[in-house]
Write an enzyme that holds these catalytic residues in place. Sequence first.
Site, mmCIF file in Angstrom:
data_model
loop_
_atom_site.group_PDB
_atom_site.id
_atom_site.type_symbol
_atom_site.label_atom_id
_atom_site.label_comp_id
_atom_site.label_asym_id
_atom_site.label_seq_id
_atom_site.Cartn_x
_atom_site.Cartn_y
_atom_site.Cartn_z
ATOM 1 N N ASP B 29 0.833 -1.185 0.000
ATOM 2 C CA ASP B 29 0.000 0.000 0.000
ATOM 3 C C ASP B 29 0.880 1.251 0.000
ATOM 4 O OD1 ASP B 29 -2.489 1.450 0.183
ATOM 5 O OD2 ASP B 29 -1.882 1.908 2.247
ATOM 6 N N GLU B 82 29.498 4.402 -1.873
ATOM 7 C CA GLU B 82 29.437 2.954 -1.699
ATOM 8 C C GLU B 82 29.036 2.285 -2.998
ATOM 9 O OE1 GLU B 82 25.926 1.720 0.877
ATOM 10 O OE2 GLU B 82 26.506 3.628 1.759
ATOM 11 N N CYS B 114 27.460 5.967 4.101
ATOM 12 C CA CYS B 114 27.006 7.275 3.593
ATOM 13 C C CYS B 114 27.821 8.459 4.091
ATOM 14 C CB CYS B 114 25.539 7.480 3.921
ATOM 15 S SG CYS B 114 24.491 6.182 3.251
ATOM 16 N N THR B 155 13.762 4.149 -1.260
ATOM 17 C CA THR B 155 14.592 5.312 -0.940
ATOM 18 C C THR B 155 15.947 5.347 -1.655
ATOM 19 O OG1 THR B 155 15.412 4.117 1.012
ATOM 20 C CG2 THR B 155 13.598 5.662 1.354
ATOM 21 N N ARG B 201 14.801 -2.439 11.745
ATOM 22 C CA ARG B 201 14.572 -1.354 12.707
ATOM 23 C C ARG B 201 15.793 -1.055 13.573
ATOM 24 N NH1 ARG B 201 9.589 0.487 13.644
ATOM 25 N NH2 ARG B 201 7.990 -0.381 12.283
ATOM 26 N N THR B 203 18.530 -0.259 12.664
ATOM 27 C CA THR B 203 19.214 0.896 12.080
ATOM 28 C C THR B 203 18.915 2.177 12.856
ATOM 29 O OG1 THR B 203 17.983 0.006 10.227
ATOM 30 C CG2 THR B 203 19.875 1.304 9.713
ATOM 31 N N HIS B 236 22.153 13.493 7.859
ATOM 32 C CA HIS B 236 22.008 12.465 6.833
ATOM 33 C C HIS B 236 20.523 12.092 6.777
ATOM 34 C CE1 HIS B 236 22.423 9.016 4.363
ATOM 35 N NE2 HIS B 236 22.075 8.179 5.312
ATOM 36 N N LYS B 241 11.818 10.876 7.987
ATOM 37 C CA LYS B 241 11.449 10.919 9.400
ATOM 38 C C LYS B 241 12.637 11.040 10.360
ATOM 39 C CE LYS B 241 7.086 10.616 8.613
ATOM 40 N NZ LYS B 241 6.145 9.551 8.923
ATOM 41 N N ASN B 268 17.071 8.889 -0.763
ATOM 42 C CA ASN B 268 18.340 8.904 -0.039
ATOM 43 C C ASN B 268 19.484 8.739 -1.033
ATOM 44 O OD1 ASN B 268 20.545 8.485 1.596
ATOM 45 N ND2 ASN B 268 19.770 6.608 2.558
ATOM 46 N N SER B 298 26.539 4.044 8.013
ATOM 47 C CA SER B 298 26.270 2.791 8.702
ATOM 48 C C SER B 298 27.572 2.094 9.029
ATOM 49 C CB SER B 298 25.407 1.875 7.828
ATOM 50 O OG SER B 298 24.110 2.394 7.764
#
Lengths: 146, 347
Positions: B29, B82, B114, B155, B201, B203, B236, B241, B268, B298
């Site tokens: 969705d 990367e 990143c 993203t 999550r 992350t 970054h 959000k 991103n 990361s």
Amino acid sequence: MSATAPPAHWRRMRERYRLLGSRCETCGATFFPTTKVCPKCRRKGKIAQVEFSGRGKVYSYTVIHSAPKMFEQFTPAVVALVQLEEGPMVLSQIVDTDHKELKVGMEVEACFRKLFEQEQSGIISYGFKFRPVNDHWGKYYDNKDI
Amino acid sequence: MKVGIVGYGAYIPKWRIKAENIAKVWGQDAQTITNGIGVHEKSVPSLDEDTATIAVEAARNAMKRANGVKPSEISAVYVGSESHPYAVKPTAVTVAEALGLTPYVTAADTEFACKAATAGIQACLGLVKGGYMKYGMSIGADTAQSAPGDALEYTAAAGGAAYIIGGDGVLAEIEGTCSYTQDVPDFWRREGSLYPKHAGRFTGEPAYFEQIVKCSKSLMEKLGTKPSDYTYVVFHMPNGKFPLKAASILGFDTKQVTPSLIVQKIGNTYSGSSLLGLAAVLDRAKPGERVLMTSYGSGAGSDSFSITVTDQIEERRRLAPPVQYYIERKGYLSYSIYAKNRKLFRE
Ligand SMILES: [Zn+2]
């Protein structure tokens, strides 16, 4: 532009990367690709290297629907003769546009792209292609809430 | 000596795919997804664009703004990414050659997810301040990979930004920088794998927020500054959000973040992300205004920078296209053409 061995690729690299050509300091004529002799001045000519601005106009163009394997992925590809503002004529792909938008006389500028890849594990050749010019971005700085 | 940004340049490929067109393919969705991640569409490179071509375009824009800097005066080029086109053969040499900086120049590719290019900016600051060179350049560019159907597909985008660092003709002074680094397994890609893997999550808390918040705090403590001293804050942007949440944890308000929050429109851009956000801020900032920028990579780490815009900004930014121009220069792709451009079909 065809598949080339590393030495041949390397010899033409700077011309392709930076749109380097030649200028005869005796008569002012400009050339692309580079030349060692001015056809008009012959021995009196003095040839110097010049980096072209990259601005030009579409002199003529064609749309390629059936391309050699290396360029197959780009079809339908627009290939044009671009007349640089300094004079020389350059054959190049036109990118970031659709052949329906293309017109003879359209202003274009050089951009930096992949020209071709020699298979998955070979050398990647980079160089100039052309895209339509947009000179209207200055307006964003006049609008206070960009 | 005042050291800082002497030129900056952005580049974003023209093509976009809408989140709804990705969602359709995978039976998800679209509304739920875009509400969840705050990204509506993302940039997609053309078939003939990669990290090297994006880096060159951004770097050429940076050269235009670094009015008067000769190519021969730039003695370092770092490209952080990367998605370097070669596993072995530096992207930085292609960029250096295309800009005419060769041969008296040091060039290297940097890697740290990143934040590889902010590490490059720190190296340039050291080389310039130490008197080893007049100018150095660091570029962050990516054509981010994502496995078809993975959450990252919404993203993972393409774009880049280039920064020329020097002590002469500074348009934004960098008054301080610091870093925060830990071994956190939130996102990785092994040699030979096509797509990265991530810990979902996980992350968030121990990775992104921990590094971004602690790093930003540590720099503000070092400099004796507080959130209200800054007109803008740039983080970054893995999604729409996280930067807002990081800002609120640190005591910044939404108004300080939104001018750099370009992720909603382009996705991103990985190594380009925080640096494109900073470019969007420099496109509009007034002399004297301050910017706090914190990157994130990361694995995991952050680099923070405290920046003050000088009175040279207004005249110099007009020499190259703003980020907003690239955001609005767009054409949409269907999922199938997107898949062709991203080489998702393999023999
Ligand atoms: Zn002549």
